[in-house]
Design a protein around this motif. Sequence first.
Motif, PDB file in Angstrom:
ATOM      1  N   CYS A 150       0.702  -1.212   0.002  1.00 54.08           N
ATOM      2  CA  CYS A 150       0.070  -0.023   0.013  1.00 54.08           C
ATOM      3  C   CYS A 150       0.964   1.282   0.002  1.00 54.08           C
ATOM      4  O   CYS A 150       0.520   2.228  -0.731  1.00 54.08           O
ATOM      5  N   GLN A 151       1.909   1.237   0.831  1.00 56.35           N
ATOM      6  CA  GLN A 151       2.912   2.515   1.033  1.00 56.35           C
ATOM      7  C   GLN A 151       3.542   2.567  -0.375  1.00 56.35           C
ATOM      8  O   GLN A 151       3.817   3.740  -1.000  1.00 56.35           O
ATOM      9  N   GLU A 152       3.936   1.630  -0.884  1.00 54.02           N
ATOM     10  CA  GLU A 152       4.700   1.554  -2.186  1.00 54.02           C
ATOM     11  C   GLU A 152       3.955   2.183  -3.354  1.00 54.02           C
ATOM     12  O   GLU A 152       4.286   2.771  -4.286  1.00 54.02           O
ATOM     13  N   LEU A 153       2.404   1.664  -3.247  1.00 61.70           N
ATOM     14  CA  LEU A 153       1.573   1.976  -4.272  1.00 61.70           C
ATOM     15  C   LEU A 153       0.722   3.350  -3.917  1.00 61.70           C
ATOM     16  O   LEU A 153      -0.175   3.816  -4.703  1.00 61.70           O
ATOM     17  N   ASN A 154       1.003   4.189  -2.865  1.00 64.49           N
ATOM     18  CA  ASN A 154       0.709   5.271  -2.166  1.00 64.49           C
ATOM     19  C   ASN A 154      -0.773   5.124  -2.194  1.00 64.49           C
ATOM     20  O   ASN A 154      -1.675   6.224  -2.445  1.00 64.49           O
ATOM     21  N   ILE A 155      -1.199   3.797  -1.333  1.00 64.47           N
ATOM     22  CA  ILE A 155      -2.521   4.067  -1.072  1.00 64.47           C
ATOM     23  C   ILE A 155      -2.657   4.261   0.373  1.00 64.47           C
ATOM     24  O   ILE A 155      -2.118   3.584   1.417  1.00 64.47           O
ATOM     25  N   PRO A 156      -3.552   5.125   0.804  1.00 70.27           N
ATOM     26  CA  PRO A 156      -3.703   5.583   2.277  1.00 70.27           C
ATOM     27  C   PRO A 156      -4.249   4.222   3.128  1.00 70.27           C
ATOM     28  O   PRO A 156      -5.102   3.614   2.554  1.00 70.27           O
TER      29      PRO A 156
END
Length: 285
Positions: free
Chosen positions: A213-219
Motif C-alpha cells: 500500500c505504501q509503495e502504491l501510495n494507497i492510504p
Amino acid sequence: MLYFVDGKFTKQDELCISIDDRGYYFGDGVYEVIKVYGGELFTAEEHFNRLFQSALKIKMTIPYSEQQLMDVARQLIDQNGIEDGHIYMQVTRGAAPRQHHFPTPAVPAVVTAYSVNGERPLSNMEKGVAIKSVADIRWLRCDIKSLNLLGSVLAKEEAREAGCTEAILHRDGLVTEGASTNMFGVKNGVVYTHPVTNLILEGITRQVVLGLCQELNIPVQEQAFTLAEAYAMDEFFYTSTTAEVMPVTEIDGRQVGDGKRGSLTEKLQQAFTERIAKKTVKNTI
Ligand code: PDD
C-alpha cells in the motif's frame, strides 16, 4: 513424505510423539505456516522471527537457531519435492507428566514440521468469497501464534456451516480479525485494518500488504471498524499465508460494494503476485 520430529527426519509410519507432549494436554506451544512458491520459502525470516517471538512470550526456549529451523524447512521442501505448498512447523514445551505449571526440571521443547503440496487459491481470488460474523471469544493474547485454537476452530466451523469460507470475528461489534486471517476494508480509497494489539495476530501477509500500500501510495488507517462499517465498505478482503489477498464479496449475506472483487483489491493482488516472483527467485532473497 518425510516429516521432521524432535531432531530427526522420519516417514509417517515411523514417527512417534509422546502422549505426554504438552501440545496434546494444554495446546502449550506455538506454530508457523510458511508458504512455498516454486520450491522456495516466501518471507521465511519474518515467520521464523515471529516463531521465536511467540516462544519468548510464553517463556519457552526453542533448542535450535533460526538458521537451523530454516534448514529443516529447506530440507523438507527438497526431500519431498515441494513446488507450491507450505511448511507447517510447531514447537511444544516438551513431554512431561501432566501438571499445569511448567515441567520441573525443564524438558527440551519438541519441534515438529512437515510439508504440504497445494495450489494458490486462484479461483476464489478472482471470484471472491462470503464470510460470516462470529463473536470473538478467544483469549486476550491473540498476538501469540499459539496452538490453543479452539476459539478459531469453533468460529471457522460456524462459518463453514453457513456456507462461508471464513469467520469475521468481533468483540462487542468491533472487528478484530478472521479465525485464521487478517481483515481489511476499503472506503473512499482508504484501506482500514485493526491496529497491532494483543487482540490480533500481526500477520506476515498483513505486513507485506501494508508495505505494498505504501509503495502504491494507497492510504492506510490502522484503526478498528465496526461490523456495521464493514457491511458498508466499498471493498473488503482478508489476508493470510495460504489465502494471500482474498476478496470478500458478501458479509452475513449482505453484498459488499458491487458484489465483485474490488479494483483496489485486484491491484494489491497483482502487486502481491509480483512480490512473490521477485522474492522467491533462487539466490536473490
Ligand atoms: N493463520 N490471524 C490469525 C488468527 C491467524 O491464525 C493467521 C494465520 C493470520 C494471518 O497471518 P499470516 O499472514 O502470517 O499467515 C491472522 C495460519 C495461516 C494458519 O493458522 O493456518
